[in-house]
Design a protein around this motif. Sequence first.
Motif, short mmCIF file in Angstrom:
data_model
loop_
_atom_site.label_atom_id
_atom_site.label_comp_id
_atom_site.label_asym_id
_atom_site.label_seq_id
_atom_site.Cartn_x
_atom_site.Cartn_y
_atom_site.Cartn_z
N LEU A 160 0.86 -1.18 0.00
CA LEU A 160 0.00 0.00 0.00
C LEU A 160 0.90 1.23 0.00
N VAL A 161 0.62 2.17 -0.89
CA VAL A 161 1.48 3.35 -1.02
C VAL A 161 0.61 4.60 -1.05
N PHE A 162 0.97 5.60 -0.24
CA PHE A 162 0.20 6.85 -0.24
C PHE A 162 1.01 7.95 0.43
N ARG A 163 0.55 9.17 0.22
CA ARG A 163 1.16 10.36 0.84
C ARG A 163 0.18 10.91 1.86
N THR A 164 0.69 11.31 3.02
CA THR A 164 -0.21 11.73 4.10
C THR A 164 0.55 12.49 5.18
N ARG A 165 -0.21 13.19 6.00
CA ARG A 165 0.34 13.78 7.23
C ARG A 165 0.05 12.91 8.45
N ALA A 166 -0.57 11.78 8.23
CA ALA A 166 -1.03 10.94 9.34
C ALA A 166 0.14 10.51 10.22
N MET A 167 -0.12 10.46 11.51
CA MET A 167 0.85 9.93 12.47
C MET A 167 0.41 8.58 13.01
N ALA A 168 -0.78 8.14 12.58
CA ALA A 168 -1.29 6.82 12.96
C ALA A 168 -1.91 6.15 11.73
N VAL A 169 -1.57 4.88 11.53
CA VAL A 169 -2.08 4.09 10.42
C VAL A 169 -2.58 2.77 10.97
N GLU A 170 -3.80 2.39 10.60
CA GLU A 170 -4.37 1.10 10.98
C GLU A 170 -4.80 0.35 9.73
N LEU A 171 -4.58 -0.95 9.73
CA LEU A 171 -5.03 -1.80 8.63
C LEU A 171 -5.73 -3.01 9.21
N ASP A 172 -6.98 -3.23 8.79
CA ASP A 172 -7.68 -4.48 9.08
C ASP A 172 -7.40 -5.45 7.93
N ALA A 173 -7.02 -6.66 8.27
CA ALA A 173 -6.70 -7.64 7.24
C ALA A 173 -7.09 -9.04 7.72
N LEU A 174 -7.36 -9.91 6.76
CA LEU A 174 -7.66 -11.32 7.07
C LEU A 174 -6.57 -12.18 6.43
N PRO A 175 -5.63 -12.67 7.23
CA PRO A 175 -4.60 -13.56 6.67
C PRO A 175 -5.15 -14.97 6.48
N THR A 176 -4.55 -15.68 5.54
CA THR A 176 -4.74 -17.12 5.43
C THR A 176 -3.36 -17.74 5.39
N ARG A 177 -3.05 -18.52 6.44
CA ARG A 177 -1.70 -19.05 6.62
C ARG A 177 -1.66 -20.55 6.37
N ARG A 178 -0.45 -21.03 6.05
CA ARG A 178 -0.22 -22.47 5.92
C ARG A 178 0.32 -23.02 7.23
N ALA A 179 0.01 -24.28 7.49
CA ALA A 179 0.60 -24.99 8.62
C ALA A 179 0.75 -26.45 8.23
N TYR A 180 1.74 -27.09 8.80
CA TYR A 180 1.97 -28.51 8.56
C TYR A 180 1.64 -29.29 9.83
N ARG A 181 0.80 -30.29 9.68
CA ARG A 181 0.42 -31.08 10.84
C ARG A 181 1.66 -31.78 11.42
N GLY A 182 1.82 -31.64 12.74
CA GLY A 182 2.93 -32.27 13.40
C GLY A 182 4.18 -31.42 13.49
N VAL A 183 4.14 -30.23 12.89
CA VAL A 183 5.30 -29.33 12.90
C VAL A 183 4.89 -28.05 13.61
#
Length: 400
Positions: free
Chosen positions: A60-83
């Motif tokens: 994400l790229v933008f120009r701003t005067r903001a001193m606070a940035v928040e992002l809501d996101a939904l990750p989908t991760r991989r996992a290996y059974r037994g590890v």
Amino acid sequence: MSDEHPLITTPITADLVCGAVELERTERGVLPHRLPAAARARGADGQLLMAEAQPSGVRLVFRTRAMAVELDALPTRRAYRGVPPRPDGVYDLLVDGRLTARGSVAGGNVLILDTVTGATEPEFEPGPVGTLRFTDLPDGVKDIELWLPFNEITELVALRTDAPVEPLPDRGRRVWLHHGSSISQGSDAAGPTTTWPALAAARGGVELINLGFGGGALLDPFTARTMRDLPADLISLKVGINPVNTDLMRLRAFIPAVHGFLDTIRDGHPTTPLLVVSPVLCPIHEDTPGPSAFDEAAFAVGRVRMRATGDPAERAAGKLTLNVIREELSRIVERRAAEDPNLHHLDGRLLYGADDVAELPLPDELHPDATIHRRMGERFADLVFTGDGPFAAPGGRLSR
């Protein structure tokens, strides 16, 4: 946040996203893709569909005067059974080009792969949307780049700041379009700005579009067409490890597949500097064909290690090894370059070779770690973006 500066929600639109090929609108927000829908519909398997939706190089790229940035996101991760679970994906925040903060998003979905039973479909565990917060940013107008994780699917739900944002103006940088395997996607780099392509792009002063796909650098025609149709000032193709470790093709098929891939790119970019990079050193596959397989003994103690399961004698029947591929890529580029002076070749062992293996071995026998990524990125920049390198700009000077 004070009541004087309530947070502003800004729609996440294409002019705020760099490095993605396409944004898919979802019920929650947007999902960045690194292959367009037409390519995803061309018989891509589950592995590639997962990899292309993991937003390596997307920011994400933008120009701003903001001193606070928040992002809501939904990750989908991989996992290996037994590890043990892999670490959460990392987001890198750059302010005016400098890495200022890192963070991760909690929650999210999990895809559980079972290498013991060999189940073809991963088990899906749904999870909640998470929030990433960066506060106390420098005062004044600044350019923000929020690089997304290279190793987890990331659905962008909402962007909030305590001051308005605007799209980042064109900085006049050349666009570098790169395609490769999981090593190019990021493997075990420390963060999204420290994959070897991201490091090389920063040093070369270029804008990166990273089409590095874990397990997916297989000379697919739809990937070549995607590269043909994308705007680019510089193009590179790093190929070799995936045709070997998937045992997908024999030498008879590999050679015309490389030619066809290059022909398709040249249909859209007839004179663009085009660099073909052969595989970095990987001892298990230098002279032993694939496929690769998980080392069951290592899995039994919670470690991930890979091994080559082919027979070196099968090279005579056309099975591929990394040494065979390096020889063929060098020969192909040499012959084509006689009529295509903007086509170049780089031996991948100049990025990571025998001396490096002795000093910094591949942790799982297949993928570089964070230290190796940094070394590869710096070497690529020095070899390719400076002096008489194929991507050198006038003056040939690197950014530091």
